[in-house]
Every structure is written in C-alpha cells, then in structure tokens.
Design a protein around this motif. Sequence first.
Motif, PDB file in Angstrom:
ATOM      1  N   TRP A  19       6.552  -4.658  -1.562  1.00  0.00           N
ATOM      2  CA  TRP A  19       5.953  -5.912  -1.113  1.00  0.00           C
ATOM      3  C   TRP A  19       6.256  -7.119  -2.014  1.00  0.00           C
ATOM      4  O   TRP A  19       6.480  -8.218  -1.532  1.00  0.00           O
ATOM      5  CB  TRP A  19       4.434  -5.744  -0.954  1.00  0.00           C
ATOM      6  CG  TRP A  19       3.786  -7.027  -0.558  1.00  0.00           C
ATOM      7  CD1 TRP A  19       2.925  -7.769  -1.289  1.00  0.00           C
ATOM      8  CD2 TRP A  19       4.008  -7.751   0.659  1.00  0.00           C
ATOM      9  NE1 TRP A  19       2.580  -8.905  -0.598  1.00  0.00           N
ATOM     10  CE2 TRP A  19       3.231  -8.913   0.595  1.00  0.00           C
ATOM     11  CE3 TRP A  19       4.795  -7.526   1.796  1.00  0.00           C
ATOM     12  CZ2 TRP A  19       3.200  -9.862   1.624  1.00  0.00           C
ATOM     13  CZ3 TRP A  19       4.774  -8.465   2.829  1.00  0.00           C
ATOM     14  CH2 TRP A  19       3.984  -9.615   2.723  1.00  0.00           C
ATOM     15  N   VAL A  42       4.529   2.996   6.935  1.00  0.00           N
ATOM     16  CA  VAL A  42       4.716   4.427   6.698  1.00  0.00           C
ATOM     17  C   VAL A  42       3.390   5.149   6.928  1.00  0.00           C
ATOM     18  O   VAL A  42       2.356   4.761   6.383  1.00  0.00           O
ATOM     19  CB  VAL A  42       5.214   4.682   5.258  1.00  0.00           C
ATOM     20  CG1 VAL A  42       5.422   6.176   5.018  1.00  0.00           C
ATOM     21  CG2 VAL A  42       6.509   3.911   4.999  1.00  0.00           C
ATOM     22  N   PRO A  53       6.822   0.035   2.451  1.00  0.00           N
ATOM     23  CA  PRO A  53       6.163   1.294   2.062  1.00  0.00           C
ATOM     24  C   PRO A  53       4.908   1.137   1.212  1.00  0.00           C
ATOM     25  O   PRO A  53       4.147   2.088   1.092  1.00  0.00           O
ATOM     26  CB  PRO A  53       7.252   2.029   1.272  1.00  0.00           C
ATOM     27  CG  PRO A  53       8.120   0.948   0.731  1.00  0.00           C
ATOM     28  CD  PRO A  53       8.106  -0.146   1.768  1.00  0.00           C
ATOM     29  N   ASP A  54       4.688  -0.035   0.616  1.00  0.00           N
ATOM     30  CA  ASP A  54       3.486  -0.177  -0.212  1.00  0.00           C
ATOM     31  C   ASP A  54       2.598  -1.329   0.261  1.00  0.00           C
ATOM     32  O   ASP A  54       1.746  -1.790  -0.476  1.00  0.00           O
ATOM     33  CB  ASP A  54       3.839  -0.360  -1.695  1.00  0.00           C
ATOM     34  CG  ASP A  54       4.556  -1.676  -1.968  1.00  0.00           C
ATOM     35  OD1 ASP A  54       5.101  -2.270  -1.011  1.00  0.00           O
ATOM     36  OD2 ASP A  54       4.598  -2.107  -3.136  1.00  0.00           O
ATOM     37  N   ARG A 113      -5.237  -3.797  -2.445  1.00  0.00           N
ATOM     38  CA  ARG A 113      -4.642  -2.466  -2.434  1.00  0.00           C
ATOM     39  C   ARG A 113      -3.250  -2.534  -1.831  1.00  0.00           C
ATOM     40  O   ARG A 113      -3.100  -2.844  -0.650  1.00  0.00           O
ATOM     41  CB  ARG A 113      -5.546  -1.567  -1.601  1.00  0.00           C
ATOM     42  CG  ARG A 113      -5.342  -0.107  -1.820  1.00  0.00           C
ATOM     43  CD  ARG A 113      -6.232   0.657  -0.890  1.00  0.00           C
ATOM     44  NE  ARG A 113      -7.492   1.044  -1.504  1.00  0.00           N
ATOM     45  CZ  ARG A 113      -8.450   1.695  -0.838  1.00  0.00           C
ATOM     46  NH1 ARG A 113      -8.300   1.986   0.439  1.00  0.00           N
ATOM     47  NH2 ARG A 113      -9.549   2.033  -1.457  1.00  0.00           N
ATOM     48  N   PHE A 114      -2.252  -2.295  -2.640  1.00  0.00           N
ATOM     49  CA  PHE A 114      -0.863  -2.274  -2.187  1.00  0.00           C
ATOM     50  C   PHE A 114      -0.267  -0.934  -2.616  1.00  0.00           C
ATOM     51  O   PHE A 114       0.299  -0.821  -3.704  1.00  0.00           O
ATOM     52  CB  PHE A 114      -0.070  -3.429  -2.804  1.00  0.00           C
ATOM     53  CG  PHE A 114      -0.571  -4.795  -2.402  1.00  0.00           C
ATOM     54  CD1 PHE A 114       0.041  -5.496  -1.369  1.00  0.00           C
ATOM     55  CD2 PHE A 114      -1.655  -5.378  -3.047  1.00  0.00           C
ATOM     56  CE1 PHE A 114      -0.421  -6.753  -0.990  1.00  0.00           C
ATOM     57  CE2 PHE A 114      -2.128  -6.631  -2.672  1.00  0.00           C
ATOM     58  CZ  PHE A 114      -1.509  -7.320  -1.642  1.00  0.00           C
ATOM     59  N   VAL A 115      -0.468   0.083  -1.797  1.00  0.00           N
ATOM     60  CA  VAL A 115      -0.077   1.440  -2.194  1.00  0.00           C
ATOM     61  C   VAL A 115       0.567   2.186  -1.037  1.00  0.00           C
ATOM     62  O   VAL A 115       0.368   1.835   0.130  1.00  0.00           O
ATOM     63  CB  VAL A 115      -1.309   2.261  -2.652  1.00  0.00           C
ATOM     64  CG1 VAL A 115      -1.888   1.714  -3.937  1.00  0.00           C
ATOM     65  CG2 VAL A 115      -2.360   2.319  -1.555  1.00  0.00           C
ATOM     66  N   PRO A 116       1.324   3.254  -1.353  1.00  0.00           N
ATOM     67  CA  PRO A 116       1.806   4.124  -0.289  1.00  0.00           C
ATOM     68  C   PRO A 116       0.624   4.674   0.506  1.00  0.00           C
ATOM     69  O   PRO A 116      -0.431   4.982  -0.067  1.00  0.00           O
ATOM     70  CB  PRO A 116       2.507   5.257  -1.049  1.00  0.00           C
ATOM     71  CG  PRO A 116       2.853   4.686  -2.380  1.00  0.00           C
ATOM     72  CD  PRO A 116       1.787   3.677  -2.681  1.00  0.00           C
ATOM     73  N   MET A 134       7.412   4.790  -4.687  1.00  0.00           N
ATOM     74  CA  MET A 134       7.571   5.784  -3.606  1.00  0.00           C
ATOM     75  C   MET A 134       8.915   6.514  -3.713  1.00  0.00           C
ATOM     76  O   MET A 134       9.230   7.338  -2.870  1.00  0.00           O
ATOM     77  CB  MET A 134       7.515   5.091  -2.236  1.00  0.00           C
ATOM     78  CG  MET A 134       6.153   5.097  -1.559  1.00  0.00           C
ATOM     79  SD  MET A 134       5.493   6.761  -1.300  1.00  0.00           S
ATOM     80  CE  MET A 134       6.458   7.295   0.142  1.00  0.00           C
ATOM     81  N   SER A 158      -0.328  -1.966   2.183  1.00  0.00           N
ATOM     82  CA  SER A 158      -1.429  -1.287   2.860  1.00  0.00           C
ATOM     83  C   SER A 158      -1.943  -2.166   3.991  1.00  0.00           C
ATOM     84  O   SER A 158      -1.893  -3.393   3.916  1.00  0.00           O
ATOM     85  CB  SER A 158      -2.550  -0.973   1.871  1.00  0.00           C
ATOM     86  OG  SER A 158      -2.072  -0.127   0.854  1.00  0.00           O
TER      87      SER A 158
END
Lengths: 266, 406
Positions: A101, A151, A127-128, B25-28, A59, A130
């Motif tokens: 994370w 975010v 930020p990552d 899923r580990f995403v912005p 990010m 989910s």
Amino acid sequence: MSHLSERLAQLKSENRAAFIAYLPAGFPTVEKSKAAIEVLVKNGADIIEIGFPYSDPIMDGPIIQEAADIALANGAGAKEVLEILEFTTNLNVPAVVMTYWNPIEQYGISKFADAIKSANGSGVITPDLSLEEANPWINESNRAGIDNIFVAAPSSLPERLNHVASACSGFVYAASLMGVTGTRTSVSSSAKDLVARIRESVQTPVCVGLGVSTPEQAKEVASYADGVIVGSALIKILLEQPDFETGLKELATLTKSLADGIRQAR
Amino acid sequence: MSTTTDLTGGKPDVSVGHFGEYGGRFVPEALVAALDELAQMHAQTQTDPTFIAELDELHRTYSGRPSIITEAKRFACYAGGARIILKREDLNHTGSHKINNVLGQALLTKRMGKSRVIAETGAGQHGVATATAAALMGLDCVVYMGEEDTKRQSLNVARMKLLGAEVVPVTSGSRTLKDAINEAMRDWVTNVADTHYILGTVAGPHPFPTMVRDFHRIIGDEARAQVIELTGKLPDAVLACVGGGSNAIGIFYPFIQDTSVRLIGLEAGGDGIETGRHASAISGGRPGVLHGARSYMLQDKDGQTRESHSISAGLDYPGVGPEHAYLHDIGRAEYRPITDKEAMEAFSLLSRTEGIIPAIETAHALAGAMKVGNELGPKATLLINLSGRGDKDVETAANYFENLKM
C-alpha cells in the motif's frame, strides 16, 4: 469491462483456467524484465501480474524478496513499474500491478489509479490493504475504471470472507495457504475449500496463488480455480541461472509446461 | 484521549484503532482474524478482575513493581539546576520497561490457548523480556533479531539463549529492527494458528499500539502519584526517548489530560538530522504506512522505507507509534532529535554523577533533560523515564569512548 475480465470470461467459455504469471518490475533491470515478460506471453501466460518492488514485503518469501532487492538496487520505482505495465499491455495481454500500500499512498491514490488506467492496466492487487482502510482506494479505482483485487485467506471467517470477495472486481485472489509467497512441494488442500467458500458469496472469478510452482500443481489448481498464479518459481529460474540468456531459455521451458498443465486440467 | 477517529465516518471507532489519521490496520488478510481475536481479548481483559489480579501479582512478585523514583541531584547541576526525577524502569526484572508489556501479552497468549510466542528485538531488551516470560509460562519462544544487532548486542543474544529461546539472526534488508519485524510478521502469517506475536512497541496494526500502551501506562500512573507525593505538584515536563515509542507513551499517557505538563519525546538524531543519517521519524520523516499502521516514517519519494541510523540499537527504527504521530500533530507532545554524541555525553554523565549506567536509548532522554532543564531553569521539575539499564551497552560505550581518544 476490463481487459482482464474479458479475458477471464473468454477462458471460462473455453472451459479452462487462466495462467497468471508474476514478475517484479525492473528485475533484474527494466529492459531484462521486459524481455522476460515477452517470454512469458509467447509461451502461454494469459495474464501478467507486475510486482511493484518494495523495501518491506511482509507477504513475500525469500525469492521475491531477493528479486525486489535487485530491482530496487537497479533503480526500479513507480515510473519503471508504469513503463513496464504499458510495455506489457502493448503486447495485447491483460496486466495488473501487485503492490503494497505505501507506494500507492506516496504516489497519490487518485494519481496512481489514473496512471494505471493510462498504461491500459486492468487493475491493482493490494495484499496489505485491509478492507477497513480500503474505501479511498475502492472509490478511486472505480472512478478510474480499473479493477481492485484483494487477497482472501483460509483464516477469513465467513462474514469477513464475504466482505473481501464482494469488494473485489476482476478476480478474487485466493491465498492457497497461511503463509508467504514461495515455492512449495504441494498445494495446500485449504485452497480448494477456500475457492468453494468464495463462490458461495460471489460470481467474480477466483484465482489461486501462493506456492504453486510445478506443472502438476498448476494442473491440479486449474481443475477447480478460474486462474492459477505463479510467481516465485519463475523468478527462481532467473535467479539460479548463471547468465540471463540461459535464464530466459529455462523460463520459456517452465512457462510452456505450466501453460500445458493448466490447459490439460479439465 | 483514547478516542480514536475513523477518517471515513468521523465517529470515534476504537475497533479499527485510529489516532486521528494514524494507526489503523494494513496487513495481509491472513492476520485479520488473529488481530480481531487479540483486540477482543485485550478489551475483555482490561476489565476482567481475574486477569488484572494475575498481572498485578506478576508485577509485584516477579518484575518488582512499583518501580521507585530517584531524584538526581548531582546530574541536575548539568541540567540548568532543574529538579530531575528519574522513574527507575531500569530496576525492573530484565532491566527495562519492556517486561510490563511482555507479561501482559504472555498472559493473553495463555488465554488464547496458544503455545508459541515470537518477538522482534533491536537492542535485545524486548527479546530478553519475551524469552523471560516464555520461560516463566512454559511457552516456546523464537526471537528475530537483525544480524547487525546480534553483533552490537551479543550479551543479550546469550541471555535469550540461556532463557531457552531460539534467536534467529535476520539477514534481509538492513539487518536491523525493521527487518526483524518483517521476518516476525512472515512467521506469524504462517503460524498464526498456534503462535502469538508479542510485538514490543506501540507500532504495528491495531490492536498493538493501544494494547502495548495499556500495558505500559502503569509507568506513568505510578510516576504521577510518586512525583506528586514527593514534590506536592505535577512536574513541568515529562521526558522519554522515542524509537517505536513504548516507554514514552507509557509515561506520557496518564499525563495527557494534565495540560500544564509538557510531554517531550527524544528521537535518535544519529549523526544529525541534516546528514540524513538518523532515526527520527517525526523530526525528519513524513506520514506513510509501515508495518501495518500509518504514522511518521523515514522513506524515499516512492514510499520505500529508508534505513535508519543510531548508535542505539533500540531506537534504530525508521517508524514510530501512531499515537505519537497524533500527539505531535495536535500539539500535545513535542519531539526533538538527540544526536549520538549528545546521547553518549549524557550516558557518561549520569554514570559519573549518579552511579546509574543508563541504556544508550535512555541516554537520549537524559540529553533532552539537560537541554530542557537549561531552557526552563532551576524552578522547573522534570520527570524522566529511565527506561533501561546500560549493562548491555558497556561494549558499545567502551568502543565509542576509545575511538574518541584516538
């Protein structure tokens, strides 16, 4: 209520937005990053966001990547992040940690939440992480009594945006644009829309980050958001100056003008 | 076995793409809407006769499917006399299995109305395949490639440029495949409105591991029928090299229910696992989150990704697809490291005994076949995915063998 929430509520009662300043922990070294944080606090930053330097920051744009690489090369890890967090909260300013994370998972989710709490940290920005994967973290941060900040993005569909915003405590981090961190010549118009959309779902304060770098931009964002997050512009100053002392002086000047811009917004 | 278990609820939940505790899923947040759209589009097209026919025609008339199988009788003498059958993905257009996935994703890109594709590449095989599909379908194409890899694989850089793609050398981090993926992710977060990211392996956030597997399972579907036709039975073992793991999952997947068939993935052992200089995520790593999914990976105590090392640019990656992590944990597949030296011996051996120059990536699978053949003996039949051809590796090989002489 966390120190962060108290501070945001107090500023709201003063009818002004918060100035949230970001620096990666241990950049360029542990002692120098403490000195830089002192400069930020003395010159008007209301809240400090401490970055956990990470090897694969998807990010982040080139400025934060470079700073993180320097911090990592100088040995910054979980221990240093927590040490700097404690140093910051001892200055009587609310502080949060921003981390990707994997470092949390490797430290131990429960242990990390406790460590943030014992350093008097108010919360963690992820930020990552989910939402689909976030339940273990939300449970642990609630148990430890710290805020979890996610975010929100301009691309989030209404139902999704509502879920993200509702999962946040402390504040909702609104990404001003589709993209990575870095300085921009203007703040995207999508930021204002996003803040308005988030406020339709939650009462939690909404702070705007990504691309805010000048006092003019900060002032514009501060006119409608509960907080303005600035990172890359502050780091750029430190990266560009030939020596750290000059960097700190320039940092003081920029911090003060950003703080002034935010105070004049409403 | 496509069932994926949601850790929190315990119910199968394909929508978030878990394989046991892996994947996900580990995403912005900015990417979530695009990933949801992609997952939905993939699910829809899996049963859409028009899409299936379109892809099938491309396979038959463009990339050259079905790929043949070749029995390697002279090479078999060095593999304990076991029967060695090669699935010839090296004969596909562009020279590797990568085209299977790329054609599928390029068709999906058109369906989603996007006009630009981006890709990461290590050895350059996936980049070349993506540039090829983009040229065929009239899409703009940008390929991110670690600066280190652009040097190791300069021939493929030239191919991509000839095909009309822009190649961006990545100078951050270790300047290899891992960093090329980071840069592609950053591009995607910024340009997701008109851009599709054609991820080249079975890693990354959901739906990539599932979708890329589904586009490559044609390798195993064909090979299973071909081996049965040739030998009258199932093989005793199926072997493939594993970096991210796309060619391996492609050939393994249709055999997963055949429990008599051993599935063996060969990871890049570099200088040897014990030296720490390797790219064996399963044999020498531990679970963590990298590039949007949980799987085995190389990392330090703080969760910082460790640099991988391999003579093979295509396997030089610190992670591995989540489904492989799951197959490993449940004991359905085995993963073993193969050192650079072992791989290069197999590379040279297949060239001299069969007249087939394999990719160095693939040579890891061949080295594994030599070991497994010797363990199982002459009664065994081994099916090996010959995932790519070695033209791109001639310079690396020349340097390697020249150095040995000194």
